[in-house]
Design a protein around this motif. Sequence first.
Motif, PDB file in Angstrom:
ATOM      1  N   SER A   1      17.309  -1.880  -0.326  1.00 27.76           N
ATOM      2  CA  SER A   1      17.302  -2.314   1.067  1.00 27.76           C
ATOM      3  C   SER A   1      18.289  -1.471   1.872  1.00 27.76           C
ATOM      4  N   ASP A   2      17.889  -1.054   3.061  1.00 30.61           N
ATOM      5  CA  ASP A   2      18.755  -0.231   3.909  1.00 30.61           C
ATOM      6  C   ASP A   2      19.990  -0.983   4.377  1.00 30.61           C
ATOM      7  N   SER A   3      19.915  -2.322   4.407  1.00 29.54           N
ATOM      8  CA  SER A   3      21.046  -3.110   4.900  1.00 29.54           C
ATOM      9  C   SER A   3      21.999  -3.553   3.793  1.00 29.54           C
ATOM     10  N   ALA A   4      21.665  -3.269   2.543  1.00 30.76           N
ATOM     11  CA  ALA A   4      22.524  -3.688   1.425  1.00 30.76           C
ATOM     12  C   ALA A   4      23.740  -2.779   1.305  1.00 30.76           C
ATOM     13  N   ASN A   5      24.813  -3.332   0.777  1.00 29.29           N
ATOM     14  CA  ASN A   5      26.005  -2.533   0.483  1.00 29.29           C
ATOM     15  C   ASN A   5      25.753  -1.765  -0.810  1.00 29.29           C
ATOM     16  N   THR A   6      25.568  -0.450  -0.682  1.00 29.62           N
ATOM     17  CA  THR A   6      25.150   0.364  -1.834  1.00 29.62           C
ATOM     18  C   THR A   6      26.310   1.094  -2.507  1.00 29.62           C
ATOM     19  N   LYS A   7      27.525   0.690  -2.200  1.00 26.21           N
ATOM     20  CA  LYS A   7      28.699   1.396  -2.736  1.00 26.21           C
ATOM     21  C   LYS A   7      28.639   1.554  -4.254  1.00 26.21           C
ATOM     22  N   GLU A   8      28.282   0.475  -4.966  1.00 25.57           N
ATOM     23  CA  GLU A   8      28.319   0.506  -6.429  1.00 25.57           C
ATOM     24  C   GLU A   8      27.122   1.226  -7.037  1.00 25.57           C
ATOM     25  N   ILE A   9      26.011   1.297  -6.309  1.00 22.52           N
ATOM     26  CA  ILE A   9      24.811   1.890  -6.895  1.00 22.52           C
ATOM     27  C   ILE A   9      24.599   3.339  -6.467  1.00 22.52           C
TER      28      ILE A   9
ATOM     29  N   MET B   1      14.042   1.492   1.300  1.00 22.29           N
ATOM     30  CA  MET B   1      12.824   0.890   1.844  1.00 22.29           C
ATOM     31  C   MET B   1      12.324   1.653   3.064  1.00 22.29           C
ATOM     32  N   SER B   2      13.248   2.225   3.843  1.00 20.94           N
ATOM     33  CA  SER B   2      12.842   3.023   4.998  1.00 20.94           C
ATOM     34  C   SER B   2      12.091   4.290   4.570  1.00 20.94           C
ATOM     35  N   ASP B   3      12.439   4.813   3.395  1.00 18.76           N
ATOM     36  CA  ASP B   3      11.712   5.985   2.879  1.00 18.76           C
ATOM     37  C   ASP B   3      10.276   5.620   2.504  1.00 18.76           C
ATOM     38  N   ILE B   4      10.110   4.398   1.970  1.00 16.15           N
ATOM     39  CA  ILE B   4       8.767   3.939   1.613  1.00 16.15           C
ATOM     40  C   ILE B   4       7.941   3.670   2.879  1.00 16.15           C
ATOM     41  N   LEU B   5       8.589   3.130   3.903  1.00 17.68           N
ATOM     42  CA  LEU B   5       7.880   2.751   5.119  1.00 17.68           C
ATOM     43  C   LEU B   5       7.260   3.930   5.851  1.00 17.68           C
ATOM     44  N   ILE B   6       7.818   5.132   5.695  1.00 21.65           N
ATOM     45  CA  ILE B   6       7.266   6.288   6.410  1.00 21.65           C
ATOM     46  C   ILE B   6       6.074   6.909   5.675  1.00 21.65           C
ATOM     47  N   LEU B   7       5.790   6.427   4.465  1.00 19.24           N
ATOM     48  CA  LEU B   7       4.633   6.940   3.726  1.00 19.24           C
ATOM     49  C   LEU B   7       3.343   6.375   4.310  1.00 19.24           C
ATOM     50  N   LYS B   8       2.251   7.038   4.042  1.00 19.26           N
ATOM     51  CA  LYS B   8       0.947   6.524   4.444  1.00 19.26           C
ATOM     52  C   LYS B   8       0.464   5.504   3.416  1.00 19.26           C
TER      53      LYS B   8
ATOM     54  N   GLY C   1       0.815  -1.213   0.000  1.00 22.06           N
ATOM     55  CA  GLY C   1       0.000   0.000   0.000  1.00 22.06           C
ATOM     56  C   GLY C   1       0.841   1.251   0.000  1.00 22.06           C
ATOM     57  N   LYS C   2       1.980   1.203   0.655  1.00 19.94           N
ATOM     58  CA  LYS C   2       2.879   2.365   0.685  1.00 19.94           C
ATOM     59  C   LYS C   2       3.632   2.511  -0.647  1.00 19.94           C
ATOM     60  N   LEU C   3       3.958   1.382  -1.270  1.00 20.90           N
ATOM     61  CA  LEU C   3       4.537   1.447  -2.619  1.00 20.90           C
ATOM     62  C   LEU C   3       3.537   2.049  -3.603  1.00 20.90           C
TER      63      LEU C   3
ATOM     64  N   ASN D   1      13.229  -7.196   4.915  1.00 22.74           N
ATOM     65  CA  ASN D   1      12.591  -6.167   4.083  1.00 22.74           C
ATOM     66  C   ASN D   1      12.651  -6.513   2.604  1.00 22.74           C
ATOM     67  N   GLY D   2      13.759  -7.136   2.173  1.00 26.18           N
ATOM     68  CA  GLY D   2      13.854  -7.555   0.781  1.00 26.18           C
ATOM     69  C   GLY D   2      12.840  -8.636   0.450  1.00 26.18           C
ATOM     70  N   TYR D   3      12.663  -9.581   1.356  1.00 31.74           N
ATOM     71  CA  TYR D   3      11.678 -10.650   1.201  1.00 31.74           C
ATOM     72  C   TYR D   3      10.281 -10.057   1.067  1.00 31.74           C
ATOM     73  N   VAL D   4       9.968  -9.118   1.967  1.00 30.91           N
ATOM     74  CA  VAL D   4       8.660  -8.459   1.948  1.00 30.91           C
ATOM     75  C   VAL D   4       8.482  -7.652   0.662  1.00 30.91           C
ATOM     76  N   ALA D   5       9.530  -6.973   0.234  1.00 33.09           N
ATOM     77  CA  ALA D   5       9.434  -6.135  -0.968  1.00 33.09           C
ATOM     78  C   ALA D   5       9.125  -6.971  -2.207  1.00 33.09           C
ATOM     79  N   ILE D   6       9.740  -8.159  -2.322  1.00 31.05           N
ATOM     80  CA  ILE D   6       9.466  -9.041  -3.453  1.00 31.05           C
ATOM     81  C   ILE D   6       7.984  -9.378  -3.522  1.00 31.05           C
TER      82      ILE D   6
END
Length: 485
Positions: free
Chosen positions: A103-111, A121-128, A39-41, A61-66
């Motif tokens: 995902s907030d826990s992923a290593n985002t160095k390359e992206i 995902m934390s940005d999505i979670l704060i949405l209504k 619903g937040k997505l 969170n990745g599992y839930v996002a899928i």
Amino acid sequence: MENWLVKRAKLNPDKIALILEHADFTFKELNSTVQLFAGKLFTSGIRQNDPVALFSDNCFNGYVAILALQQLGARTIFLDTELSASTLTNQLQDSNPKMILISDSANTKEIDHIEWKKALMSDILILKKSASYQPISEFTDTQVSAIFYTPSADRNDTGVMLTYGNYFYSAMGTALNLGINKQDSWVLTLPLFNVPGFIIIMRSLIYGIGVYLIDGFDIGHINKVLINERATIISLTPSLLRELLNTLPKGEHYNDKFRCVFMGTGLIDNWTLLRCNVLGIPVLQSYGMTETTSNISALNFDDAEIKAGSCGQPFFTTQIRITHINQDNIGNIELKSPTVAIGYLNKRELYQSRFTKDGFFKTGDVGYLDDDNFLYLKGRQADLIHSNDKIIYPEEVENIFHSINGIIDICIVGIPKKDGTEKPVAYITMQDNAFLTGADLQEFGQHNLDDYQVPTEYRQIDHFPKSTNGKILRNRLLNLDYKTI
């Protein structure tokens, strides 16, 4: 078919669906969590058929996002978190997602430095949660659910498009082979963003079984789960299985409910199989690829001993044949199955070229079927080494060398000669305390192999280039620095 997660939450609301290190979720609880995130997505602007890239490790969170993206009917583009920025950029330009969900826990160095619309995902979670959000009611067989990229020697990786029909028939073939029951629970430690890991999530929904989700290949934690918990099945690659065996505490055995290691992504060597037999760990070798939605053949429990080394018989849902048989009675593996991907993203001609005139998919692998219709895999057609009038099957040679104490991994490749044939060369990683010379290895090869199979050179390297599910990328070896031993 009715939305699988919604259906499973109705059928088995109180059954454990997901097991984390410090928490369990029933199907009802998992569904509630997924619907909230979906619903937040929806509030963020994601709609049905939108392509959304997912950059996530094996986290909750990745599992839930899928599952949440499936509730919206979006197409998930799975990004490998260990790829370089340049490769990720090429995949994003090819798939053109509406956003990258990270995902907030992923290593985002390359992206981090890639210019694209992104959302943690934390940005999505704060949405209504949108009041107008409703999960899609049905999954159709031909609905494209996900795109997985397969690696290549260059950066033009191919996006494989998989559907809900692919998932369903893949799960049916595996269930009929393994005899899945409601007491089963599957250990998921392979990456979520590769088909062998992801398909376990789909099996959970279709079978109604629990999944142990393990982030990263934490060997100690995995062994504890297999020893102390009620886990019954784990999917592994040969190299990951070897790591587990090397760290299994002396005298320990896996729990009484444990049924098997479901083995994929390459052949397992005889030495590792022997160790598993001694430890009472059943290993069921399987065969499959991204384009076939993971496994399309596998040994079953009844045949595991008498057909050791085989990938089993084709699943009930799959036809396999061998064509273009050579002097060794080895040929090309071709198949028909409802698990074959519906297409390659933006590469229609390449996809069509993979089929014969009568509709069989050309896998690019070679092997044979015995008189009982059991499949034996000999490797990739492109990896065969043509030495004068002989054919060398690299994985056969590697299997023999794996019995040497001190070798971590070995890969045999063909180096072109002036006469147009190839010479076999071995790339090796060794343990620090292994004092093996090229002469030692040459002598071992001469005693255990035919002359034409023995590598002519031994190159020691620091590490092998591998896909994140542990498969060695042979086509990238020639660019590595090495030391001749």
